[in-house]
Design a protein around this motif. Structure first.
Motif, PDB file in Angstrom:
ATOM      1  N   GLU A   1       0.854  -1.178   0.000  1.00  0.00           N
ATOM      2  CA  GLU A   1       0.000   0.000   0.000  1.00  0.00           C
ATOM      3  C   GLU A   1       0.894   1.233   0.000  1.00  0.00           C
ATOM      4  OE1 GLU A   1      -3.362  -0.177   2.895  1.00  0.00           O
ATOM      5  OE2 GLU A   1      -2.595  -2.197   3.338  1.00  0.00           O
TER       6      GLU A   1
ATOM      7  N   TYR B   1       0.606   5.595   0.293  1.00  0.00           N
ATOM      8  CA  TYR B   1      -0.236   6.765   0.535  1.00  0.00           C
ATOM      9  C   TYR B   1       0.613   8.030   0.453  1.00  0.00           C
ATOM     10  CZ  TYR B   1      -3.467   3.216   2.181  1.00  0.00           C
ATOM     11  OH  TYR B   1      -4.287   2.113   2.249  1.00  0.00           O
ATOM     12  N   ASP B   2       0.006   9.062  -0.083  1.00  0.00           N
ATOM     13  CA  ASP B   2       0.646  10.364  -0.202  1.00  0.00           C
ATOM     14  C   ASP B   2       0.301  11.165   1.051  1.00  0.00           C
ATOM     15  OD1 ASP B   2       1.532  12.903  -0.824  1.00  0.00           O
ATOM     16  OD2 ASP B   2       0.783  12.864  -2.890  1.00  0.00           O
TER      17      ASP B   2
ATOM     18  N   VAL C   1      -6.718   7.258  -0.196  1.00  0.00           N
ATOM     19  CA  VAL C   1      -6.506   6.711  -1.527  1.00  0.00           C
ATOM     20  C   VAL C   1      -5.207   5.906  -1.545  1.00  0.00           C
ATOM     21  CG1 VAL C   1      -6.177   7.219  -3.978  1.00  0.00           C
ATOM     22  CG2 VAL C   1      -7.715   8.646  -2.594  1.00  0.00           C
ATOM     23  N   ASP C   2      -5.315   4.610  -1.825  1.00  0.00           N
ATOM     24  CA  ASP C   2      -4.142   3.745  -1.943  1.00  0.00           C
ATOM     25  C   ASP C   2      -3.602   3.854  -3.362  1.00  0.00           C
ATOM     26  OD1 ASP C   2      -2.227   1.775  -1.933  1.00  0.00           O
ATOM     27  OD2 ASP C   2      -3.635   0.109  -1.649  1.00  0.00           O
ATOM     28  N   LEU C   3      -2.375   4.363  -3.476  1.00  0.00           N
ATOM     29  CA  LEU C   3      -1.765   4.561  -4.787  1.00  0.00           C
ATOM     30  C   LEU C   3      -0.942   3.359  -5.231  1.00  0.00           C
ATOM     31  CD1 LEU C   3      -0.482   8.207  -4.194  1.00  0.00           C
ATOM     32  CD2 LEU C   3      -2.633   7.507  -5.285  1.00  0.00           C
TER      33      LEU C   3
ATOM     34  N   ALA D   1      -1.491   0.519  -6.530  1.00  0.00           N
ATOM     35  CA  ALA D   1      -1.806  -0.185  -7.772  1.00  0.00           C
ATOM     36  C   ALA D   1      -1.708   0.709  -9.004  1.00  0.00           C
ATOM     37  CB  ALA D   1      -3.214  -0.767  -7.685  1.00  0.00           C
ATOM     38  N   GLN D   2      -1.397   1.981  -8.811  1.00  0.00           N
ATOM     39  CA  GLN D   2      -1.333   2.895  -9.949  1.00  0.00           C
ATOM     40  C   GLN D   2       0.027   2.799 -10.634  1.00  0.00           C
ATOM     41  OE1 GLN D   2      -2.557   6.856  -8.968  1.00  0.00           O
ATOM     42  NE2 GLN D   2      -4.426   6.189  -7.912  1.00  0.00           N
ATOM     43  N   PRO D   3       0.052   2.712 -11.948  1.00  0.00           N
ATOM     44  CA  PRO D   3       1.320   2.528 -12.677  1.00  0.00           C
ATOM     45  C   PRO D   3       2.338   3.634 -12.417  1.00  0.00           C
ATOM     46  CG  PRO D   3      -0.561   2.093 -14.105  1.00  0.00           C
ATOM     47  CD  PRO D   3      -1.116   2.676 -12.847  1.00  0.00           C
ATOM     48  N   ASP D   4       1.892   4.889 -12.298  1.00  0.00           N
ATOM     49  CA  ASP D   4       2.854   5.971 -12.122  1.00  0.00           C
ATOM     50  C   ASP D   4       3.478   5.989 -10.729  1.00  0.00           C
ATOM     51  OD1 ASP D   4       0.572   6.651 -10.824  1.00  0.00           O
ATOM     52  OD2 ASP D   4       0.378   8.665 -11.677  1.00  0.00           O
ATOM     53  N   ALA D   5       2.988   5.107  -9.820  1.00  0.00           N
ATOM     54  CA  ALA D   5       3.580   5.018  -8.482  1.00  0.00           C
ATOM     55  C   ALA D   5       4.715   4.012  -8.422  1.00  0.00           C
ATOM     56  CB  ALA D   5       2.519   4.640  -7.462  1.00  0.00           C
ATOM     57  N   GLU D   6       4.954   3.294  -9.525  1.00  0.00           N
ATOM     58  CA  GLU D   6       5.952   2.235  -9.505  1.00  0.00           C
ATOM     59  C   GLU D   6       7.358   2.730  -9.157  1.00  0.00           C
ATOM     60  OE1 GLU D   6       7.640  -1.399  -9.429  1.00  0.00           O
ATOM     61  OE2 GLU D   6       5.502  -0.898  -9.459  1.00  0.00           O
TER      62      GLU D   6
END
Length: 633
Positions: free
Chosen positions: A595, A597-598, A607-609, A611-616
């Motif tokens: 998980e 988080y910002d 909002v859990d980031l 799974a978002q590609p740009d968080a890789e």
């Protein structure tokens, strides 16, 4: 012919037997005088207490941690005597309508059953209901012999037996008291002469206080002293529950490398701050309100000459006995009485009194004092809580008692995730009220030290050991996740050195740095603790204002243990980890899921980031940091 035959009734042996039986029945059913019944209760209570003491001593000898006061050698017999007297007083009351309740048979049945259940409850694998049934069976069996020769002998010797048993308890008590005093005298005598320029150190832990929501009107005294020192806006605890968090604050070692856990105390592998300062001539003392995971038996007392944990009061006496713990864990009785408080709870006011009294009596040497407030830890009650089925009144109906044989006195709210929005608000309000109570004691403690002229020569560190969830992510309490409500805590340092103005530190810091900070402020270069001294933050602020030093990457760890719901985050595996930076909060769960988080833009972690590609790229960096930390020796 019948002349030579003897009738059964004329047989002298038969007549003697009948007479004996009649005599025995009469003895078993003849009412006893009230003083004799009470004396029998004292005798049986003392005997049961001594048996419990031996049981506990054997358990301690095996190395198992027991949550009992060091005064258990007299508290257990005292509790067992009180329970026996209460049972016989009830018998005497019943006897006003049913005189047979005062017979030796009835008294024996009650007292033997009571003593038996007090011993059987120590068998952890035996269900309390089964222990009660077995105890009743033993009581009824003993009652069958109540009129026999042995029973009559025991009745006659009860006064002498009570005296002998009381003397045995007194012997154990005196021996324990003398041993504790001798240990303390030896520790004080072994202290080296301290340097002339050293300062006192006070570590005040606000148990279970989270940083979010600590507005000035909630903690006016903490805010007042923050205006005189260094306040850290983003302090992160190393664990979301007491023992590992305290252990890291005492040693500077990350919790996953320490032995401190749900069933194991902190071992002696790593030196504690108390041990190191005692080795420098400091007189050390701890004053603890958290009697679940901060007592001497948890290993946190190592290095402290004085460690004031379990109180000497009626509640502690009662739960020293197995029966007292069992009754404290009896949900139905709790509901009936409308009482859900900890029986041995120590208030912040009481802890403050104990510390101030000790400080006044130990002013000849520099001191290191550890003070633990427990106000914000459950159970905390909404304003107006009260009433019961017996005494109706305003009621908070969600309260339920839940406990284990290890402590047997904690109360919790049931199924908080089912609270209505209004009840959730009420629950959060009760939590804030508890924090206010702790803040009042904090203000009095520091004001008194200031008035005594002690504060100006004392390094004061005030911190929460972990936070509390109040419905975030559908979670309550702590020790079940690594979300920020459980980790983001208040941290204030009064460095006992001149500051041109108060300092606010916006960067992320870890409570791990507390011992390194203390030895840095004391100027003792021979002492080294793991972690980073936090003094750099205000020293770099050019005499005040906002510190400009780079922040930490704060690590936190939680191992599976005392959790009750299978859907809690910790139950995704055996342990979980997190890293917190100035912007990101990264969580690795036990099943490997992640998980992100910002924190900067989403402080509620809504909002859990992950799974978002740009968080890789962020995830990749944080994974490397966590893996490197876990591989450190």
């Amino acid at each position: 012919m019948t002349r030579g035959r003897k009738s059964a009734g004329s047989d002298p042996d038969s007549a003697q037997r009948k007479s004996s039986v009649k005599s025995d029945l009469t003895a078993a059913d003849r009412p006893l005088p009230a003083p004799r019944i009470l004396l029998l209760a004292v005798t049986v209570g003392l005997a049961a207490g001594l048996a419990e003491i031996q049981w506990v001593s054997v358990v301690i000898g095996t190395g198992i941690r027991v949550r009992l006061s060091a005064h258990y050698v007299w508290m257990i017999p005292a509790a067992d005597v009180l329970f026996a007297l209460a049972a016989t007083v009830l018998l005497l009351a019943v006897a006003r309508w049913r005189p047979r309740a005062r017979t030796p048979r009835a008294v024996t049945r009650v007292l033997v059953s009571l003593a038996a259940v007090q011993l059987l409850l120590h068998i952890g694998s035996l269900h309390p209901a089964a222990a009660g049934v077995l105890a009743l069976g033993l009581g009824f069996q003993a009652a069958r012999m109540a009129g026999g020769r042995i029973a009559r002998l025991l009745y006659r010797t009860a006064p002498a037996a009570a005296l002998v048993l009381a003397l045995i308890v007194a012997f154990f008590t005196v021996r324990m008291t003398l041993a504790l005093r001798a240990e303390k005298r030896a520790a004080l005598a072994a202290l080296p002469v301290p340097r002339n320029d050293v300062r006192n150190v006070l570590l005040l832990i606000l148990d279970t206080e989270r940083a979010n929501g600590l507005a000035r009107d909630v903690v006016p005294h903490l805010a007042r002293y923050a205006d005189r020192g260094v306040y850290f806006d983003r302090a992160v605890a190393p664990s979301p529950w007491t023992l590992p968090s305290h252990a890291t604050m005492f040693t500077g070692v990350w919790p996953h490398k320490l032995s401190a856990g749900w069933g194991t105390p902190l071992d002696a592998e790593h030196a504690t701050l108390a041990e190191v300062l005692a080795g420098r001539g400091y007189v050390t003392a701890g004053f603890v309100a958290n009697l679940m995971f901060a007592t001497r038996g948890t290993g946190l007392g190592r290095g402290f000459i004085t460690y004031d944990d379990y109180p000497v009061n009626l509640g502690q006496v009662l739960i020293s006995s197995s029966l007292g713990r069992g009754l404290a864990a009896f949900t139905t009785l709790r509901k009936l009485l409308g009482y859900h408080e900890l029986l041995n709870r120590r208030s912040a006011a009481e802890i403050t009194d104990a510390f101030l009294d000790w400080q006044q009596r130990n002013h000849g040497r520099p001191f290191f004092a550890f003070v633990n407030f427990f106000e914000a830890h459950e159970p905390y009650f909404p304003v107006g809580y009260g009433g019961s089925a017996l005494w109706p009144g305003r009621r908070w109906t969600k309260f339920k008692h839940a406990a284990s044989l290890s402590n047997g006195e904690s109360a919790y709210i049931r199924d908080k995730w089912n609270l209505s929005p209004e009840e959730t608000v009420t629950h959060a309000s009760a939590y804030r009220d508890a924090i206010r109570q702790a803040d009042v004691a904090l203000g009095r403690l520091l004001d008194e030290l200031d008035g005594r002229g002690v504060l100006r020569n004392t390094i004061v560190i005030i911190a929460g050991d972990h936070g509390e969830q109040l419905g975030e992510h559908g979670l309550f309490e702590h020790n079940n996740s690594l979300y920020l409500p459980t980790l983001h805590v208040p941290l204030l340092i009064l460095p006992a050195e001149g500051l041109a103005q108060p300092v606010r530190v916006a960067q992320v810091v870890s409570l791990r740095g507390i011992p390194a900070t203390v030895v840095d402020l004391l100027g003792d270069e021979q002492i080294e603790f793991p972690g980073r001294s936090l003094a750099a933050f205000w020293r770099a602020s050019a005499g005040g204002g906002v510190a400009s030093v780079a922040g930490d990457t704060a690590f936190a760890h939680l191992a599976q243990g005392n959790v009750r719901q299978p859907w809690y985050p910790i139950n995704r595996g055996s342990q979980m980890f997190s890293l917190t930076t100035s912007r990101w909060h990264y969580i690795r769960n036990g099943d490997g899921s992640e998980e992100l988080y910002d924190w900067e833009n989403d402080p509620s972690e809504s909002v859990d980031l992950g799974a978002q590609p740009d968080a890789e790229p962020v995830l990749r960096s944080l994974r490397r940091k966590l893996d490197a930390l876990l591989q450190e020796q």
